[in-house]
Design a protein around this motif. Sequence first.
Motif, PDB file in Angstrom:
ATOM      1  N   LEU A 236       6.816   9.852  17.758  1.00  0.00           N
ATOM      2  CA  LEU A 236       5.668   9.972  16.856  1.00  0.00           C
ATOM      3  C   LEU A 236       5.573  11.378  16.273  1.00  0.00           C
ATOM      4  O   LEU A 236       5.236  11.552  15.090  1.00  0.00           O
ATOM      5  N   GLY A 237       5.876  12.381  17.099  1.00  0.00           N
ATOM      6  CA  GLY A 237       5.848  13.752  16.588  1.00  0.00           C
ATOM      7  C   GLY A 237       6.896  13.987  15.513  1.00  0.00           C
ATOM      8  O   GLY A 237       6.611  14.590  14.468  1.00  0.00           O
ATOM      9  N   GLU A 238       8.110  13.496  15.748  1.00  0.00           N
ATOM     10  CA  GLU A 238       9.152  13.641  14.735  1.00  0.00           C
ATOM     11  C   GLU A 238       8.774  12.892  13.458  1.00  0.00           C
ATOM     12  O   GLU A 238       8.998  13.386  12.341  1.00  0.00           O
ATOM     13  N   GLY A 239       8.221  11.689  13.616  1.00  0.00           N
ATOM     14  CA  GLY A 239       7.817  10.931  12.436  1.00  0.00           C
ATOM     15  C   GLY A 239       6.742  11.643  11.637  1.00  0.00           C
ATOM     16  O   GLY A 239       6.771  11.647  10.397  1.00  0.00           O
ATOM     17  N   ALA A 240       5.782  12.272  12.333  1.00  0.00           N
ATOM     18  CA  ALA A 240       4.710  12.990  11.634  1.00  0.00           C
ATOM     19  C   ALA A 240       5.253  14.209  10.891  1.00  0.00           C
ATOM     20  O   ALA A 240       4.918  14.446   9.717  1.00  0.00           O
ATOM     21  N   LEU A 241       6.092  15.000  11.565  1.00  0.00           N
ATOM     22  CA  LEU A 241       6.635  16.199  10.921  1.00  0.00           C
ATOM     23  C   LEU A 241       7.529  15.851   9.732  1.00  0.00           C
ATOM     24  O   LEU A 241       7.434  16.464   8.657  1.00  0.00           O
ATOM     25  N   LEU A 242       8.380  14.860   9.920  1.00  0.00           N
ATOM     26  CA  LEU A 242       9.252  14.472   8.812  1.00  0.00           C
ATOM     27  C   LEU A 242       8.463  13.763   7.716  1.00  0.00           C
ATOM     28  O   LEU A 242       8.851  13.809   6.544  1.00  0.00           O
ATOM     29  N   GLY A 243       7.356  13.108   8.084  1.00  0.00           N
ATOM     30  CA  GLY A 243       6.496  12.533   7.054  1.00  0.00           C
ATOM     31  C   GLY A 243       5.918  13.606   6.145  1.00  0.00           C
ATOM     32  O   GLY A 243       5.816  13.416   4.921  1.00  0.00           O
ATOM     33  N   VAL A 244       5.536  14.733   6.731  1.00  0.00           N
ATOM     34  CA  VAL A 244       5.071  15.862   5.911  1.00  0.00           C
ATOM     35  C   VAL A 244       6.194  16.353   4.997  1.00  0.00           C
ATOM     36  O   VAL A 244       5.977  16.663   3.812  1.00  0.00           O
ATOM     37  N   ALA A 245       7.414  16.410   5.543  1.00  0.00           N
ATOM     38  CA  ALA A 245       8.553  16.837   4.723  1.00  0.00           C
ATOM     39  C   ALA A 245       8.811  15.845   3.592  1.00  0.00           C
ATOM     40  O   ALA A 245       9.141  16.246   2.467  1.00  0.00           O
ATOM     41  N   TYR A 246       8.661  14.554   3.871  1.00  0.00           N
ATOM     42  CA  TYR A 246       8.833  13.557   2.811  1.00  0.00           C
ATOM     43  C   TYR A 246       7.809  13.764   1.697  1.00  0.00           C
ATOM     44  O   TYR A 246       8.123  13.627   0.512  1.00  0.00           O
ATOM     45  N   PHE A 247       6.585  14.074   2.094  1.00  0.00           N
ATOM     46  CA  PHE A 247       5.530  14.291   1.100  1.00  0.00           C
ATOM     47  C   PHE A 247       5.819  15.531   0.254  1.00  0.00           C
ATOM     48  O   PHE A 247       5.649  15.523  -0.972  1.00  0.00           O
ATOM     49  N   VAL A 248       6.270  16.591   0.909  1.00  0.00           N
ATOM     50  CA  VAL A 248       6.538  17.837   0.188  1.00  0.00           C
ATOM     51  C   VAL A 248       7.696  17.662  -0.791  1.00  0.00           C
ATOM     52  O   VAL A 248       7.670  18.188  -1.916  1.00  0.00           O
ATOM     53  N   THR A 249       8.717  16.917  -0.389  1.00  0.00           N
ATOM     54  CA  THR A 249       9.885  16.744  -1.256  1.00  0.00           C
ATOM     55  C   THR A 249       9.664  15.699  -2.345  1.00  0.00           C
ATOM     56  O   THR A 249      10.544  15.505  -3.190  1.00  0.00           O
ATOM     57  N   GLY A 250       8.522  15.020  -2.326  1.00  0.00           N
ATOM     58  CA  GLY A 250       8.207  14.083  -3.401  1.00  0.00           C
ATOM     59  C   GLY A 250       8.775  12.696  -3.234  1.00  0.00           C
ATOM     60  O   GLY A 250       8.910  11.958  -4.224  1.00  0.00           O
ATOM     61  N   LEU A 251       9.096  12.304  -2.016  1.00  0.00           N
ATOM     62  CA  LEU A 251       9.606  10.955  -1.788  1.00  0.00           C
ATOM     63  C   LEU A 251       8.487   9.925  -1.932  1.00  0.00           C
ATOM     64  O   LEU A 251       7.331  10.201  -1.585  1.00  0.00           O
ATOM     65  N   PRO A 252       8.794   8.732  -2.412  1.00  0.00           N
ATOM     66  CA  PRO A 252       7.768   7.686  -2.489  1.00  0.00           C
ATOM     67  C   PRO A 252       7.561   7.013  -1.129  1.00  0.00           C
ATOM     68  O   PRO A 252       8.414   7.103  -0.242  1.00  0.00           O
ATOM     69  N   HIS A 253       6.418   6.347  -0.996  1.00  0.00           N
ATOM     70  CA  HIS A 253       6.103   5.575   0.213  1.00  0.00           C
ATOM     71  C   HIS A 253       6.230   6.444   1.468  1.00  0.00           C
ATOM     72  O   HIS A 253       6.958   6.122   2.414  1.00  0.00           O
ATOM     73  N   VAL A 254       5.537   7.555   1.457  1.00  0.00           N
ATOM     74  CA  VAL A 254       5.650   8.525   2.549  1.00  0.00           C
ATOM     75  C   VAL A 254       5.207   7.919   3.879  1.00  0.00           C
ATOM     76  O   VAL A 254       5.854   8.126   4.914  1.00  0.00           O
ATOM     77  N   ALA A 255       4.105   7.167   3.863  1.00  0.00           N
ATOM     78  CA  ALA A 255       3.591   6.601   5.110  1.00  0.00           C
ATOM     79  C   ALA A 255       4.597   5.631   5.728  1.00  0.00           C
ATOM     80  O   ALA A 255       4.845   5.654   6.937  1.00  0.00           O
ATOM     81  N   LEU A 256       5.182   4.774   4.891  1.00  0.00           N
ATOM     82  CA  LEU A 256       6.158   3.813   5.401  1.00  0.00           C
ATOM     83  C   LEU A 256       7.404   4.521   5.920  1.00  0.00           C
ATOM     84  O   LEU A 256       7.931   4.182   6.988  1.00  0.00           O
ATOM     85  N   LEU A 257       7.869   5.522   5.188  1.00  0.00           N
ATOM     86  CA  LEU A 257       9.045   6.269   5.636  1.00  0.00           C
ATOM     87  C   LEU A 257       8.764   7.019   6.942  1.00  0.00           C
ATOM     88  O   LEU A 257       9.611   7.074   7.836  1.00  0.00           O
ATOM     89  N   GLY A 258       7.569   7.582   7.048  1.00  0.00           N
ATOM     90  CA  GLY A 258       7.215   8.268   8.288  1.00  0.00           C
ATOM     91  C   GLY A 258       7.158   7.322   9.470  1.00  0.00           C
ATOM     92  O   GLY A 258       7.600   7.664  10.578  1.00  0.00           O
ATOM     93  N   PHE A 259       6.632   6.108   9.243  1.00  0.00           N
ATOM     94  CA  PHE A 259       6.569   5.120  10.319  1.00  0.00           C
ATOM     95  C   PHE A 259       7.970   4.691  10.749  1.00  0.00           C
ATOM     96  O   PHE A 259       8.274   4.613  11.950  1.00  0.00           O
ATOM     97  N   VAL A 260       8.840   4.424   9.773  1.00  0.00           N
ATOM     98  CA  VAL A 260      10.216   4.036  10.098  1.00  0.00           C
ATOM     99  C   VAL A 260      10.934   5.166  10.835  1.00  0.00           C
ATOM    100  O   VAL A 260      11.678   4.935  11.800  1.00  0.00           O
ATOM    101  N   THR A 261      10.693   6.397  10.405  1.00  0.00           N
ATOM    102  CA  THR A 261      11.311   7.542  11.076  1.00  0.00           C
ATOM    103  C   THR A 261      10.811   7.674  12.509  1.00  0.00           C
ATOM    104  O   THR A 261      11.588   7.978  13.423  1.00  0.00           O
ATOM    105  N   ALA A 262       9.515   7.444  12.723  1.00  0.00           N
ATOM    106  CA  ALA A 262       8.968   7.527  14.078  1.00  0.00           C
ATOM    107  C   ALA A 262       9.593   6.474  14.986  1.00  0.00           C
ATOM    108  O   ALA A 262       9.929   6.757  16.143  1.00  0.00           O
TER     109      ALA A 262
END
Length: 360
Positions: A236-262
């Motif tokens: 969950l921690g990795e998913g949250a941190l990388l979710g922030v990175a996804y948001f900063v880099t402008g990726l779409p569907h940040v929440a879904l990508l963060g969940f999949v990453t977690a």
Amino acid sequence: MISRPPDNPAERPSPADRLKKQRAASLVLYIGLVLLALWVVRDFIAVVAWAGVVAIALWPLLRKVEGNRWFTGRTTLIAALLTLVIALLVVLPVGIGIAQALREAHDLNDWFKGARETGIALPDFIERLPFGAQQISAWWQANLAQPLRDSAAMKGLHSTTAMMLGRRFGARALHAVMVFVFMLVTLFVIFQAGPRLSGSLIKAVRRGFGDDGADLMQRMAAAVRGTVSGLVVVGLGEGALLGVAYFVTGLPHVALLGFVTAIAAMLPFCAPITFGLAALWLLAQGSVAAAVGLVLFGSVVVFVAEHFVRPVLIGNSTRLPFLLVLFGILGGAETFGLLGIFIGPALMTVLMVLWTDLVR
């Protein structure tokens, strides 16, 4: 008439011998009945194992809730609430992911039709590659830039194949749902039994294997609990941190990508797959700096989590060296599947205890 020889008292079995034979026969009978019972419920052993893993992980929380004066004596209510929380933690993210996928299905279908009729256009970033751009472009033009309706891959995706794939996916999804439902029912029963169940288990193990057996069982439970904490919390921690990175880099569907990453990060060394694919998408869009930054940031996060945070969380609770923790997780996953991630460290704990008893 043939007379019967008198019985020799010395040949008669003594009461002690008769008792030993009866005990041996009873043991064989009990083992046979247990094996028969396990064979009858063989399809539900994995369900019980999953429920046991979740119950062991949440057992300290259960004891704290039971100690609260608002819930004293309300075991059924506590069991229902905890089971409901577990169900929501699984159902809500999965439901959100399915809803997001359904919203994207229309765009994916349009892209698929376009690929059939006109092919797949060459991404702009390939022409800017420092090396290999000409070879990749030539291969792309020959294989993907042309209409794909006559390609072997498209011919294989006819309606019959699609229906077969759909049926297989539906059958697997239905099986997963049934396993999850039965797991929730089993988990509710375990929570409802509460301390009575744990006390009975410890008493039975102590009677059968002594104090060492009871201590070993408690250490195995601690190993399972530590593994769950190490995998889930770190994931969950990795998913949250990388979710922030996804948001900063402008990726779409940040929440879904963060969940999949977690979810992927709960498995050792699987998080790089998700942020690597995300970086490739950024690269395809021409965002080279964002892609490189995402890979670097993700690599640092995964390195710290896998080599420092996770071994500490799991190793401290199990008192296992990092190498045994890693072997237990990976070997358990290879042997028993996803459930083996939690069983492996528990078995490594047994191995460590046996080794300690041997050398001391």
